[in-house]
Structure formats: C-alpha cells, structure tokens
Design an enzyme around this catalytic site. Structure first.
Site, PDB file in Angstrom:
ATOM      1  N   GLU A  40     -11.252   2.547  -1.355  1.00 36.95           N
ATOM      2  CA  GLU A  40      -9.972   2.119  -1.916  1.00 36.95           C
ATOM      3  C   GLU A  40      -9.348   3.312  -2.631  1.00 36.95           C
ATOM      4  O   GLU A  40      -9.970   3.907  -3.512  1.00 36.95           O
ATOM      5  CB  GLU A  40     -10.205   0.950  -2.895  1.00 36.95           C
ATOM      6  CG  GLU A  40      -9.045   0.631  -3.814  1.00 36.95           C
ATOM      7  CD  GLU A  40      -7.725   0.335  -3.092  1.00 36.95           C
ATOM      8  OE1 GLU A  40      -7.697  -0.576  -2.236  1.00 36.95           O
ATOM      9  OE2 GLU A  40      -6.733   1.029  -3.384  1.00 36.95           O
ATOM     10  N   THR A 129       1.736 -13.881  -6.388  1.00 39.06           N
ATOM     11  CA  THR A 129       2.013 -15.197  -6.961  1.00 39.06           C
ATOM     12  C   THR A 129       1.097 -16.270  -6.387  1.00 39.06           C
ATOM     13  O   THR A 129       1.064 -17.382  -6.895  1.00 39.06           O
ATOM     14  CB  THR A 129       3.492 -15.561  -6.687  1.00 39.06           C
ATOM     15  OG1 THR A 129       4.291 -14.441  -7.077  1.00 39.06           O
ATOM     16  CG2 THR A 129       3.945 -16.755  -7.477  1.00 39.06           C
ATOM     17  N   ALA A 131       1.138 -18.019  -3.522  1.00 36.76           N
ATOM     18  CA  ALA A 131       1.622 -19.098  -2.651  1.00 36.76           C
ATOM     19  C   ALA A 131       0.994 -18.940  -1.268  1.00 36.76           C
ATOM     20  O   ALA A 131       1.082 -17.866  -0.663  1.00 36.76           O
ATOM     21  CB  ALA A 131       3.139 -19.062  -2.559  1.00 36.76           C
ATOM     22  N   HIS A 441       6.885  -8.872   1.831  1.00 34.84           N
ATOM     23  CA  HIS A 441       6.148  -9.451   2.967  1.00 34.84           C
ATOM     24  C   HIS A 441       6.491  -8.654   4.225  1.00 34.84           C
ATOM     25  O   HIS A 441       7.307  -9.080   5.029  1.00 34.84           O
ATOM     26  CB  HIS A 441       6.547 -10.921   3.175  1.00 34.84           C
ATOM     27  CG  HIS A 441       6.270 -11.805   2.007  1.00 34.84           C
ATOM     28  ND1 HIS A 441       6.863 -13.040   1.842  1.00 34.84           N
ATOM     29  CD2 HIS A 441       5.449 -11.642   0.940  1.00 34.84           C
ATOM     30  CE1 HIS A 441       6.426 -13.601   0.724  1.00 34.84           C
ATOM     31  NE2 HIS A 441       5.560 -12.767   0.149  1.00 34.84           N
ATOM     32  N   THR A 487       0.128 -14.040   3.322  1.00 31.41           N
ATOM     33  CA  THR A 487      -1.247 -13.591   3.042  1.00 31.41           C
ATOM     34  C   THR A 487      -2.302 -14.532   3.617  1.00 31.41           C
ATOM     35  O   THR A 487      -3.314 -14.081   4.158  1.00 31.41           O
ATOM     36  CB  THR A 487      -1.434 -13.419   1.521  1.00 31.41           C
ATOM     37  OG1 THR A 487      -0.370 -12.613   1.031  1.00 31.41           O
ATOM     38  CG2 THR A 487      -2.752 -12.751   1.196  1.00 31.41           C
TER      39      THR A 487
HETATM   40  P1  FAD Z   1      -2.852  -5.038  -0.058  1.00 33.16           P
HETATM   41  O1  FAD Z   1      -3.140  -6.163  -0.965  1.00 33.16           O
HETATM   42  O2  FAD Z   1      -1.581  -4.304  -0.250  1.00 33.16           O
HETATM   43  O3  FAD Z   1      -4.079  -4.019  -0.126  1.00 33.16           O
HETATM   44  C1  FAD Z   1      -4.082  -2.814   0.600  1.00 33.16           C
HETATM   45  C2  FAD Z   1      -4.965  -1.820  -0.141  1.00 33.16           C
HETATM   46  O4  FAD Z   1      -5.184  -0.673   0.690  1.00 33.16           O
HETATM   47  C3  FAD Z   1      -4.331  -1.310  -1.434  1.00 33.16           C
HETATM   48  O5  FAD Z   1      -5.205  -1.548  -2.513  1.00 33.16           O
HETATM   49  C4  FAD Z   1      -4.157   0.187  -1.174  1.00 33.16           C
HETATM   50  O6  FAD Z   1      -4.338   0.964  -2.335  1.00 33.16           O
HETATM   51  C5  FAD Z   1      -5.243   0.466  -0.154  1.00 33.16           C
HETATM   52  N1  FAD Z   1      -4.983   1.678   0.630  1.00 33.16           N
HETATM   53  C6  FAD Z   1      -3.802   2.073   1.186  1.00 33.16           C
HETATM   54  N2  FAD Z   1      -3.964   3.244   1.817  1.00 33.16           N
HETATM   55  C7  FAD Z   1      -5.258   3.615   1.664  1.00 33.16           C
HETATM   56  C8  FAD Z   1      -6.017   4.749   2.091  1.00 33.16           C
HETATM   57  N3  FAD Z   1      -5.476   5.718   2.837  1.00 33.16           N
HETATM   58  N4  FAD Z   1      -7.332   4.824   1.739  1.00 33.16           N
HETATM   59  C9  FAD Z   1      -7.899   3.837   0.988  1.00 33.16           C
HETATM   60  N5  FAD Z   1      -7.217   2.744   0.555  1.00 33.16           N
HETATM   61  C10 FAD Z   1      -5.915   2.639   0.904  1.00 33.16           C
HETATM   62  N6  FAD Z   1       1.975 -13.016  -0.706  1.00 33.16           N
HETATM   63  C11 FAD Z   1       1.820 -14.330  -0.434  1.00 33.16           C
HETATM   64  O7  FAD Z   1       1.348 -14.698   0.633  1.00 33.16           O
HETATM   65  N7  FAD Z   1       2.160 -15.270  -1.358  1.00 33.16           N
HETATM   66  C12 FAD Z   1       2.732 -14.952  -2.556  1.00 33.16           C
HETATM   67  O8  FAD Z   1       3.023 -15.823  -3.358  1.00 33.16           O
HETATM   68  C13 FAD Z   1       2.934 -13.565  -2.836  1.00 33.16           C
HETATM   69  N8  FAD Z   1       3.493 -13.195  -3.994  1.00 33.16           N
HETATM   70  C14 FAD Z   1       3.577 -11.861  -4.303  1.00 33.16           C
HETATM   71  C15 FAD Z   1       4.082 -11.510  -5.569  1.00 33.16           C
HETATM   72  C16 FAD Z   1       4.069 -10.173  -5.963  1.00 33.16           C
HETATM   73  C17 FAD Z   1       4.623  -9.811  -7.321  1.00 33.16           C
HETATM   74  C18 FAD Z   1       3.515  -9.192  -5.098  1.00 33.16           C
HETATM   75  C19 FAD Z   1       3.436  -7.744  -5.544  1.00 33.16           C
HETATM   76  C20 FAD Z   1       3.058  -9.535  -3.827  1.00 33.16           C
HETATM   77  C21 FAD Z   1       3.097 -10.869  -3.415  1.00 33.16           C
HETATM   78  N9  FAD Z   1       2.618 -11.275  -2.159  1.00 33.16           N
HETATM   79  C22 FAD Z   1       2.509 -12.610  -1.873  1.00 33.16           C
HETATM   80  C23 FAD Z   1       2.173 -10.309  -1.146  1.00 33.16           C
HETATM   81  C24 FAD Z   1       0.635 -10.206  -1.131  1.00 33.16           C
HETATM   82  O9  FAD Z   1       0.178  -9.660  -2.333  1.00 33.16           O
HETATM   83  C25 FAD Z   1       0.223  -9.375   0.069  1.00 33.16           C
HETATM   84  O10 FAD Z   1       0.641 -10.080   1.228  1.00 33.16           O
HETATM   85  C26 FAD Z   1      -1.287  -9.152   0.150  1.00 33.16           C
HETATM   86  O11 FAD Z   1      -1.800  -8.549  -0.995  1.00 33.16           O
HETATM   87  C27 FAD Z   1      -1.600  -8.283   1.383  1.00 33.16           C
HETATM   88  O12 FAD Z   1      -2.981  -8.060   1.430  1.00 33.16           O
HETATM   89  P2  FAD Z   1      -3.586  -6.766   2.148  1.00 33.16           P
HETATM   90  O13 FAD Z   1      -5.031  -6.773   1.879  1.00 33.16           O
HETATM   91  O14 FAD Z   1      -3.145  -6.741   3.560  1.00 33.16           O
HETATM   92  O15 FAD Z   1      -2.841  -5.533   1.455  1.00 33.16           O
END
Ligand code: FAD
Length: 510
Positions: A40, A129, A131, A441, A487
């Site tokens: 990470e 959030t 949802a 999103h 998500t």
């Molecule tokens: P992420 O959670 O973005 O995680 C990706 C990770 O990869 C990060 O920690 C990043 O640092 C790491 N990374 C990137 N590049 C590298 C690299 N080269 N080497 C190592 N690590 C790396 N979604 C919903 O479905 N419902 C909601 O209600 C909702 N509300 C939200 C409210 C807010 C305020 C925010 C900020 C987001 C919200 N979202 C919501 C979106 C949701 O958070 C994301 O859809 C979800 O976190 C995506 O998950 P992920 O694991 O794909 O990516």
C-alpha cells in the site's frame, strides 16, 4: 505488519482499499497455506489497519485525513464539515482525498475536475459513506451468472445492514411518502427502501463504520501468511511470455527498490491508478483507461412537511442524522437514476440560516445518473511527465454527451418530484449539479468483458487478457454504466476473482 520486503510470495496484492482487502480475506479463508503480501503506497492511519476515520476521535481523525491526502496533504485541522459543499465549486475536495493537480481537463472538454483519490491503508474505504445498494436492470453485469450470490458475499465482507436506522423517527415517514409517489411505477424488487449501509450500531447506540478493517476481518488479521506493507509503492508489474512474474516495489521511506517474485498479482489501486500501473508495466491492451465513467450527481434539500422536531442535530456533522436515517430510491431501466435521501454528507446542500426551529427535519436528496459510455472518455498516461509519486502523469479526456445532458435534466426533475412529495424547498435555488468527477465513483478503466474483443481489459474473473496471473480489481473493472454506489459491486467482482485464484492454488498444490 513489518518492514521486511519479501523476495517471493504466492500472491501480491497492490492497494488496501475494500477491493484489495476482499482478495486478502477470501484468500485467507480459502487458501490459508498461500503467502499473500499486500503493498500500500499510503501510510497506516490507526489500528486495526484499514479502520474508517469516522471511528476515530476528532484530533486523530483530522490527522488521519491529512495523512491520506497523497504527496501534498493540505494544512490545518479537520475539514469534516458540510461547509463549502454548496458553492458549486468545480474542484470540490473531501477530507482524506486529494485531487489531480493537473491533467484533469483537456482543452474544449468537460474533464473530471472533481477526480480524487486517497492514499492510506484502507484507501477511500477509510473515508466513504458506506452506501451499498445492489445494482439493478442494465446496471448488472449480465454475464456473471452468480452475481446475486457474489453480492451477498460482498455484503458479508463489508458488514452491510439495511436496518441500522430502523428506529429513526423520520425515516419511515420519508420512505412512506416516497413509496406512495413512486412504488406503483416500479418493479417490486426496486421499491423505495432503507439504504443498505456498511455501518454497525453498537449496544450504546454509537455507529461503527466499515472500512477495510471489516473486510479483512479476523481471518486475514490472524493469518500468519498474510503481510501488509504500507508506504510501499508498486511501480511496475513484471511479466514474461504472457505470465506475471512479480512486482517492483519502492519503499517510500528510504526510496529503495525491491523485486518480489510472484505467480499471481492483483492490482487494486483504484480506477485511475490501476490502469496507471498497467501502463507503466507495458501492459497496454486497447481498452486500458478507456470507457472511463463517473456518475453525474445533483443535490437538493427540502424541509419535511408536517413533522415535529425530535432532537438537536448538528448540520455541520458528516454523521448520518439519526432522526432521518438514509432512504433509497433504486435505479430502474425506466427511471435510470440512483436516489439517496437524508444522507447529508452525500447530498451536501447548504442549509438555510433559519434551520434552527426544527432541527432534524431538513432532508437532503442526492440523485446520480449513469453515464452515456464512450470509448473516447479515457485516462491516458504521459511517460515524459511524472506525477507526485514518480508514476506516468494522468491526462483525462472526458466529455458529457447530449444524452448525458438530457439525463442530468431528467434526474433533476425526478429529484424535484421526489422532493415535492416530502416537503418544501429551503429557498428558491435550483438543484445543484456537481462538476464531473465529484461522485468519486470512477468506473470502466480496466473493464471486464466476456470475450477478448478489444473492448475490455480483463475476463469475467478479472484476469487480464493475455497476461496469466495478473488480476485487476476495484470500480475500474465494472463494465456497465451504473448509477448506484459501486463499491459493493466491485467487492462482489473481487470475491469472484479471489475464488478463482484460490481454486487455482488448490488445484496446483493438490
Ligand atoms: P480505494 O479504496 O481507492 O483503494 C485503492 C488503494 O490503492 C489506495 O489505498 C491507494 O493508496 C492504493 N494504491 C494506489 N496506487 C498504488 C501503488 N502504485 N502501489 C501501492 N498502492 C497503491 N462508495 C460507495 O459505494 N458508497 C458510498 O457511500 C461511498 N461514499 C464515499 C464517500 C466519500 C467521502 C469517498 C471519499 C468515497 C466514497 N465512495 C463510496 C467510494 C468508495 O470509497 C470507493 O468506491 C472504494 O473505496 C473503492 O475501493 P478500491 O479498493 O477499489 O479503491
């Protein structure tokens, strides 16, 4: 947790958000003999790893938000407030996230001025959030046969509950008014309902928000063969003759580079940085970065008609107001919008100055549209320019089509109709439509397809076409234009991919 960089692993996972955590969890449950290493780029915020910042006390929360803001965190204390959300800012930035410094809009295009990311253990899942609606109709990935079972598994991993605000005094009233207006127009399985939320209510009434810590769960935390290494940037995936061979990872603390051998690599680095890593690794299928889409989002607020005030409510809080809960107007193919009601931090509308007399009776509405998907909407990468992490800089090409503009108008009308059933507007302002990217999103950039016909990056199990052992994860994998929060769907697709890795490990070792 340790700082020793391994030289070999059975599976490397890049990124510790909910999608990467889902891979770690399923592999810990189904392949306990496999050595799994997660890298990470961001720091550990608090214990347990991946905890949601809303579960932290004020100062610790503000510090965690700053730590998540990438290479150039903002100064100052927490911005955990609704203030500034209604000023139609083109570049709305939420605490714990950071915007693209440049490249977010090409001349003559709409761009994604709101495009944001988080860099921390837990990813955006430490700030979200929660949802977790299920997709419906055309939102669903129709070539995944067992999608409903996978969504159920996703709900288990995320700790989703649709009854967490069951007792909220206004919640039922809001739902009844919306149901009376809308339910007769929609299929029974898409009626107005309480929003499923990744939130748990404790015995003392307090709320606990699910972050990646919940997705990891005890099976991952107690797995002696699982290692999480924060502040470690995966710069490249290594591959040879169509087979993944490992990664090159950079220790962000001392800038040393490490080579890790692994026959399986899962890149779960969000919908913008996952294609960035593939690009940097010279894995560049035609669809990489294309079909980028974000959900146009509009917000509005009304004062509930004919209800009594119940309690003092802090409208500057990002907590979901206990008086009103969160209600859901699901997407249907005829009414292709996802509606959220009462989720103030997702419908951030500035409140009128005379709100005080009846606290808790202001309802925020947020309506999301599905984008008119275009191959030309894309994130490109510039090898000659590096971003704050030393990776190829992003260049976003993005336009709203005529269909998008008319859908946004329709969604605003649908939202106003729902609002009118609930109460009176706070003032004479029209709904606010956020700038592209503000929904947070982003989808489609490493999209899944049933066959390798040039319109997708990976197959149904998320394995990249033509590179055995390389998997992609997160919202970028979603191939459909979905309007609902993505998500849960991403985590469900991650479960599918993780199971196929586990089955392969079992058959190879067995
Ligand atoms: P992420 O959670 O973005 O995680 C990706 C990770 O990869 C990060 O920690 C990043 O640092 C790491 N990374 C990137 N590049 C590298 C690299 N080269 N080497 C190592 N690590 C790396 N979604 C919903 O479905 N419902 C909601 O209600 C909702 N509300 C939200 C409210 C807010 C305020 C925010 C900020 C987001 C919200 N979202 C919501 C979106 C949701 O958070 C994301 O859809 C979800 O976190 C995506 O998950 P992920 O694991 O794909 O990516």
């Amino acid at each position: 947790m340790n700082r020793e960089f391994p030289t070999q692993a059975d599976v490397v996972i890049v990124g510790s958000g909910p999608a990467g955590a889902a891979y770690a969890r399923i592999l810990s449950e189904q392949s306990p003999d496999a050595n799994v290493v997660m890298f990470e780029v961001g720091p550990l915020l608090a214990d347990p790893p991946g905890i949601h910042v809303k579960n932290l006390p004020g100062d610790a929360r503000a510090r965690a938000q700053r730590l998540s803001e990438g290479p150039a965190p903002r100064d100052g204390a927490s911005t955990d407030t609704m203030k500034g959300y209604a000023d139609a800012s083109q570049r709305l930035v939420r605490p714990g996230t950071f915007l693209l410094p440049d490249g977010y809009r090409m001349p003559g295009e709409d761009g994604l001025p709101g495009a944001a990311m988080s860099s921390n253990v837990g990813g955006m899942g430490a700030h979200w959030t929660g949802a977790c609606p299920r997709p419906g109709g055309k939102e669903r990935v129709d070539f995944i046969d067992d999608l409903d079972e996978l969504l159920s598994e996703g709900e288990r991993l995320l700790g989703v509950d649709d009854r967490v605000f069951e007792g909220a005094p206004y919640s039922a009233q809001v739902r009844e008014r919306l149901a009376e207006l809308l339910d007769s127009e929609r299929p029974a399985n898409r009626h107005v309902a309480p929003m499923p939320l990744a939130v748990r209510r404790q015995q003392d009434g307090g709320l606990v928000w699910s972050g990646s810590d919940v997705v990891f769960g005890e099976p991952t935390r107690s797995n002696p063969r699982f290692t999480l290494i924060p502040e470690a940037l995966v710069a490249r995936v290594r591959h040879e003759h169509g087979q993944v061979t490992g990664v090159i990872v950079r220790d962000q603390r001392d800038c040393t580079e490490h080579t890790v051998d692994a026959p399986v690599v899962v890149v779960a680095a969000d919908a913008l940085r996952t294609p960035q890593i593939l690009w940097a690794s010279n894995v560049r299928p035609h669809a990489l970065g294309r079909w980028l889409n974000d959900q146009p989002q509009s917000v509005y607020a009304v004062r509930l008609r004919d209800v009594e005030s119940h309690a003092d409510v802090d409208h500057d809080s990002t907590e979901i107001v206990p008086e009103s809960g969160v209600n859901w107007v699901p997407y249907t193919d005829d009414d292709p919008f996802h509606g959220q009601v009462m989720q103030l931090d997702a419908s951030p509308v500035k409140l009128a100055s005379d709100d005080a007399p009846k606290p808790g009776t202001i309802v925020g509405l947020g309506w999301f549209c599905a984008k008119d998907l275009q191959e030309s909407d894309r994130v490109e990468f510039d090898d000659a320019q590096l971003d704050g992490y030393g990776m190829p800089a992003m260049r976003i090409h993005y336009r709203l089509t005529d269909d998008d503009h008319s859908m946004i108008q329709r969604s605003r009308q649908a939202m106003m109709r729902a609002a009118a059933a609930l109460g009176e507007p706070l003032d004479d302002r029209d709904p606010l439509t956020f700038a592209p990217g503000a929904s947070l999103h982003y989808q489609g950039t490493v999209r899944m397809g049933q066959v390798d016909d040039g319109t997708s990056v990976c197959g149904p199990t998320s394995e990249v076409w033509g590179v055995a052992g390389l998997f992609v994860a997160g919202n970028g994998v979603i191939p459909t234009a979905i309007a609902c929060n993505p998500t849960l769907t991403s985590v469900a697709l991650a479960v599918h991919g993780a199971r196929s890795i586990a089955a392969n490990i079992t058959s190879t070792k067995g």
